[in-house]
Design a protein around this motif. Sequence first.
Motif, mmCIF file in Angstrom:
data_model
loop_
_atom_site.group_PDB
_atom_site.id
_atom_site.type_symbol
_atom_site.label_atom_id
_atom_site.label_comp_id
_atom_site.label_asym_id
_atom_site.label_seq_id
_atom_site.Cartn_x
_atom_site.Cartn_y
_atom_site.Cartn_z
ATOM 1 N N THR A 87 30.295 9.407 -8.094
ATOM 2 C CA THR A 87 29.349 10.175 -7.298
ATOM 3 C C THR A 87 28.442 9.225 -6.511
ATOM 4 O O THR A 87 27.888 8.277 -7.069
ATOM 5 C CB THR A 87 28.486 11.094 -8.176
ATOM 6 O OG1 THR A 87 27.786 10.326 -9.152
ATOM 7 C CG2 THR A 87 29.361 12.114 -8.874
ATOM 8 N N ASN A 122 23.030 4.403 1.220
ATOM 9 C CA ASN A 122 23.911 4.860 0.152
ATOM 10 C C ASN A 122 23.446 4.351 -1.208
ATOM 11 O O ASN A 122 22.962 3.227 -1.318
ATOM 12 C CB ASN A 122 25.347 4.374 0.385
ATOM 13 C CG ASN A 122 26.118 5.274 1.320
ATOM 14 O OD1 ASN A 122 25.555 6.147 1.975
ATOM 15 N ND2 ASN A 122 27.420 5.064 1.396
ATOM 16 N N ASN A 132 28.640 12.959 -2.341
ATOM 17 C CA ASN A 132 30.050 12.579 -2.247
ATOM 18 C C ASN A 132 30.659 12.391 -3.633
ATOM 19 O O ASN A 132 30.052 11.739 -4.505
ATOM 20 C CB ASN A 132 30.185 11.249 -1.487
ATOM 21 C CG ASN A 132 29.504 11.272 -0.138
ATOM 22 O OD1 ASN A 132 30.052 11.734 0.843
ATOM 23 N ND2 ASN A 132 28.267 10.758 -0.092
ATOM 24 N N TYR A 133 31.841 12.941 -3.825
ATOM 25 C CA TYR A 133 32.631 12.662 -5.025
ATOM 26 C C TYR A 133 33.839 11.834 -4.599
ATOM 27 O O TYR A 133 34.614 12.236 -3.727
ATOM 28 C CB TYR A 133 33.100 13.935 -5.724
ATOM 29 C CG TYR A 133 33.986 13.628 -6.916
ATOM 30 C CD1 TYR A 133 33.426 13.277 -8.140
ATOM 31 C CD2 TYR A 133 35.370 13.639 -6.806
ATOM 32 C CE1 TYR A 133 34.218 12.962 -9.230
ATOM 33 C CE2 TYR A 133 36.181 13.319 -7.881
ATOM 34 C CZ TYR A 133 35.597 12.977 -9.090
ATOM 35 O OH TYR A 133 36.382 12.643 -10.161
ATOM 36 N N THR A 140 24.115 13.756 1.983
ATOM 37 C CA THR A 140 25.447 14.208 1.562
ATOM 38 C C THR A 140 25.720 13.763 0.130
ATOM 39 O O THR A 140 25.511 12.601 -0.233
ATOM 40 C CB THR A 140 26.543 13.641 2.482
ATOM 41 O OG1 THR A 140 26.263 13.989 3.830
ATOM 42 C CG2 THR A 140 27.915 14.185 2.086
ATOM 43 N N GLY A 178 32.929 15.998 -0.189
ATOM 44 C CA GLY A 178 31.492 15.856 -0.033
ATOM 45 C C GLY A 178 30.898 17.067 0.651
ATOM 46 O O GLY A 178 31.597 17.819 1.343
#
Length: 324
Positions: free
Chosen positions: A270, A294, A239-240, A237, A194
């Motif tokens: 993702t 999120n 994020n993967y 952020t 991330g």
Amino acid sequence: MKTLRLIFFVILSLSAGQLYAQNRTQEFGFQSDNDSFLAQGSDRYYTNGLFVFYRRGMDFKNPKLANKVLGIEIGQKLYNAQSGSVPNASYVDRPFAGYLYAGANINYLFRNESNFKVSLQAGVVGPSAKGEPVQKLIHSTFGFYTLNGWQYQVRNNAQINLSVEYNKLLVRKEWFDLTASVYGNAGTGFNGVGAGPLLRFGNFNQLFNSVSTQSTATRNSIAPLHKKEVFLHYKPTFNYVGYDATVQGSIFSKEEDKSSLEITSMPKRTVLSNQVGLTYGGPRWIFDATATFNTKEVKTQVFNTHQWGSVTIVYRFSGHKAIM
């Protein structure tokens, strides 16, 4: 002349001793996460977390370093479906899971206001993480609803996970600064990367002595920008997610190995996370309140977003007596 030199040496030694004594070389604290902190009336997905930690400023010889911090931590995370009480298995849109761990980390903080932090955690995902009894205790203590659905939780699987984090200051003005932040996870339970910026507004200190980088335990004598930190922070952020054991179960198991009741799913690859909060860092106490928002984390989730609050309290102390 010898007498004057002796007096000067004594004064200098006392001053250095007092300066060193002002440093808080150790700290102890805890963090509590819960979606109920945001008063949104929901109890789903990442629903509760509790973490207890100890940090200690370390000696260092590298002239490029400004601080070096050792940390020890134990923690637990609890995950629900769309509710902690589901009528049957078809309502489990996010697997029930608990994650219990102990870990240690070392944080290298450089004079150029970058830092490199390495963390190692060992623990378990599944019934041995005691997610169900802890959530039952919380619900019975506060008079919440009766739980149902933990019979479908992810089964036991051992965890060894490594995490690395790097931050670098990009821009600083008197009341604002911008830091680039990246991280990577690898292990039996959590794999992913991330990146994103950290923005701070207010009175903040250098990254080698700040709440932002968990570096307020220190043995250095570098004067901070402010005696107290009081600032707003915002961190988006990207994020993967490569693997998540709380969603997918054991990384070593095959479909035929699953128990008859265990329900797993697939994570969204993702996820966009937004954190916003307020921090106070004083000579003895640190307080932080943060809200995290999120996007959808699991493909089968009914709700596209999820949010929770975090409260952190830290007590700072010295490991020796002050020289008076």
